[in-house]
Motif scaffolding. Sequence first.
Motif, PDB file in Angstrom:
ATOM      1  N   ALA A  27      -7.689  87.168 100.708  1.00  0.00           N
ATOM      2  CA  ALA A  27      -7.866  86.116 101.704  1.00  0.00           C
ATOM      3  C   ALA A  27      -9.154  85.346 101.454  1.00  0.00           C
ATOM      4  CB  ALA A  27      -7.865  86.720 103.105  1.00  0.00           C
ATOM      5  N   ARG A  28     -10.222  86.048 101.087  1.00  0.00           N
ATOM      6  CA  ARG A  28     -11.495  85.372 100.822  1.00  0.00           C
ATOM      7  C   ARG A  28     -11.381  84.464  99.603  1.00  0.00           C
ATOM      8  NH1 ARG A  28     -14.446  89.482 100.912  1.00  0.00           N
ATOM      9  NH2 ARG A  28     -15.133  89.813  98.777  1.00  0.00           N
ATOM     10  N   ALA A  29     -10.599  84.891  98.624  1.00  0.00           N
ATOM     11  CA  ALA A  29     -10.415  84.073  97.422  1.00  0.00           C
ATOM     12  C   ALA A  29      -9.682  82.777  97.720  1.00  0.00           C
ATOM     13  CB  ALA A  29      -9.638  84.872  96.369  1.00  0.00           C
ATOM     14  N   LEU A  30      -9.032  82.715  98.874  1.00  0.00           N
ATOM     15  CA  LEU A  30      -8.250  81.536  99.254  1.00  0.00           C
ATOM     16  C   LEU A  30      -8.913  80.730 100.368  1.00  0.00           C
ATOM     17  CD1 LEU A  30      -4.808  83.352  99.260  1.00  0.00           C
ATOM     18  CD2 LEU A  30      -5.471  81.554  97.656  1.00  0.00           C
ATOM     19  N   THR A  31     -10.124  81.101 100.756  1.00  0.00           N
ATOM     20  CA  THR A  31     -10.789  80.469 101.901  1.00  0.00           C
ATOM     21  C   THR A  31     -11.876  79.491 101.468  1.00  0.00           C
ATOM     22  OG1 THR A  31     -10.371  82.415 103.284  1.00  0.00           O
ATOM     23  CG2 THR A  31     -12.076  80.898 104.027  1.00  0.00           C
ATOM     24  N   HIS A  32     -11.664  78.235 101.806  1.00  0.00           N
ATOM     25  CA  HIS A  32     -12.618  77.168 101.493  1.00  0.00           C
ATOM     26  C   HIS A  32     -13.801  77.231 102.457  1.00  0.00           C
ATOM     27  CE1 HIS A  32     -14.011  72.884 101.303  1.00  0.00           C
ATOM     28  NE2 HIS A  32     -13.782  73.074 100.011  1.00  0.00           N
ATOM     29  N   LEU A  33     -14.923  76.699 102.018  1.00  0.00           N
ATOM     30  CA  LEU A  33     -16.134  76.723 102.839  1.00  0.00           C
ATOM     31  C   LEU A  33     -15.948  76.006 104.174  1.00  0.00           C
ATOM     32  CD1 LEU A  33     -19.145  77.489 102.986  1.00  0.00           C
ATOM     33  CD2 LEU A  33     -19.666  75.311 101.859  1.00  0.00           C
ATOM     34  N   SER A  34     -15.031  75.042 104.215  1.00  0.00           N
ATOM     35  CA  SER A  34     -14.823  74.275 105.445  1.00  0.00           C
ATOM     36  C   SER A  34     -14.047  75.039 106.508  1.00  0.00           C
ATOM     37  CB  SER A  34     -14.051  72.981 105.131  1.00  0.00           C
ATOM     38  OG  SER A  34     -12.735  73.282 104.671  1.00  0.00           O
ATOM     39  N   ARG A  49     -18.396  82.633  95.856  1.00  0.00           N
ATOM     40  CA  ARG A  49     -18.933  83.683  94.984  1.00  0.00           C
ATOM     41  C   ARG A  49     -17.866  84.173  93.999  1.00  0.00           C
ATOM     42  NH1 ARG A  49     -23.157  87.035  95.858  1.00  0.00           N
ATOM     43  NH2 ARG A  49     -21.835  88.881  95.726  1.00  0.00           N
ATOM     44  N   LEU A  50     -16.632  84.299  94.468  1.00  0.00           N
ATOM     45  CA  LEU A  50     -15.547  84.734  93.589  1.00  0.00           C
ATOM     46  C   LEU A  50     -15.258  83.671  92.536  1.00  0.00           C
ATOM     47  CD1 LEU A  50     -13.145  86.352  96.203  1.00  0.00           C
ATOM     48  CD2 LEU A  50     -14.418  87.551  94.413  1.00  0.00           C
ATOM     49  N   GLU A  51     -15.366  82.409  92.916  1.00  0.00           N
ATOM     50  CA  GLU A  51     -15.150  81.317  91.959  1.00  0.00           C
ATOM     51  C   GLU A  51     -16.218  81.343  90.875  1.00  0.00           C
ATOM     52  OE1 GLU A  51     -16.207  77.599  90.190  1.00  0.00           O
ATOM     53  OE2 GLU A  51     -17.234  78.249  92.011  1.00  0.00           O
ATOM     54  N   PHE A  52     -17.462  81.598  91.278  1.00  0.00           N
ATOM     55  CA  PHE A  52     -18.571  81.721  90.325  1.00  0.00           C
ATOM     56  C   PHE A  52     -18.269  82.800  89.290  1.00  0.00           C
ATOM     57  CE2 PHE A  52     -22.257  84.355  89.264  1.00  0.00           C
ATOM     58  CZ  PHE A  52     -23.067  83.444  88.597  1.00  0.00           C
ATOM     59  N   LEU A  53     -17.797  83.943  89.761  1.00  0.00           N
ATOM     60  CA  LEU A  53     -17.484  85.054  88.871  1.00  0.00           C
ATOM     61  C   LEU A  53     -16.255  84.744  88.023  1.00  0.00           C
ATOM     62  CD1 LEU A  53     -18.040  87.971  87.988  1.00  0.00           C
ATOM     63  CD2 LEU A  53     -16.646  88.739  89.935  1.00  0.00           C
ATOM     64  N   GLY A  54     -15.217  84.218  88.654  1.00  0.00           N
ATOM     65  CA  GLY A  54     -13.987  83.929  87.935  1.00  0.00           C
ATOM     66  C   GLY A  54     -14.172  82.922  86.826  1.00  0.00           C
ATOM     67  N   ILE A 130      -8.961  84.641  89.951  1.00  0.00           N
ATOM     68  CA  ILE A 130      -9.299  85.411  88.748  1.00  0.00           C
ATOM     69  C   ILE A 130     -10.476  86.332  89.052  1.00  0.00           C
ATOM     70  CG2 ILE A 130     -10.269  85.243  86.415  1.00  0.00           C
ATOM     71  CD1 ILE A 130      -8.647  82.599  86.148  1.00  0.00           C
ATOM     72  N   GLY A 131     -11.478  85.801  89.754  1.00  0.00           N
ATOM     73  CA  GLY A 131     -12.631  86.612  90.123  1.00  0.00           C
ATOM     74  C   GLY A 131     -12.245  87.773  91.017  1.00  0.00           C
TER      75      GLY A 131
END
Length: 236
Positions: A27-34, A49-54, A130-131
Amino acid sequence: MARKEKAALTDLEARLGYKFRDAELAARALTHLSAPATGRQGRLDSYQRLEFLGDRVLGLAVAAMLYEAFPQASEGELSMRLAALVRRETCAEVAKEWEVGPHVVLGVGEAQAGGRKKAAILSDIAESLIGAVFVEAGFDAARQLIARSWRARMYAVEEPERDAKTAMQEWAQARALNAPTYIEIDRSGPPHAPQFTIQVSLEGFAPAQGSASSKRAAEQAAAQAFMARQAGMENS
């Protein structure tokens, strides 16, 4: 997670070829900052953070695939192939194939602005998923996910033009000139997605510039710009 949400995640997992054990991580991997769900935690509850890692995992996995698939390719060619495969547009295409749009959690304003179709958000989601797989199951699982969606693209990418830096150096040598010199003249963008601008100079000629997400690729772009300019002048 509600039954309907769980079913939706199951559908996405089927397209990914991976089943999450931790639904909250997915769920966090699919949640935008907005999204309102980010609450007080802000960025920590979004996919950033997951995008950074991925992004890093994707780069390593694709680089390894290219190294194995093209044993005769030069470093410059591998760099250009890598840049084409991990760029925003390619990641967004993969996210569309995974049909992530309906699963992305956005704030009302971003949703009304068409956020689920924006290439920037889709690209980030591909990398954040991916992250998340990497966090939960390690590099091998993430590598398999990447291979399923990037391997065909890797072979579909047309052979890059000849290494521009080598071509320029040989061009200079043929004219008894000193080797070209490269200097970084600008760096912009966030730390996880920098943009470099490199200037190449050759005695007796106007310098040329190129920009890319890595110094090596920017050097190639600068050399290519120089050679393209000279070819245009010689053919005019």
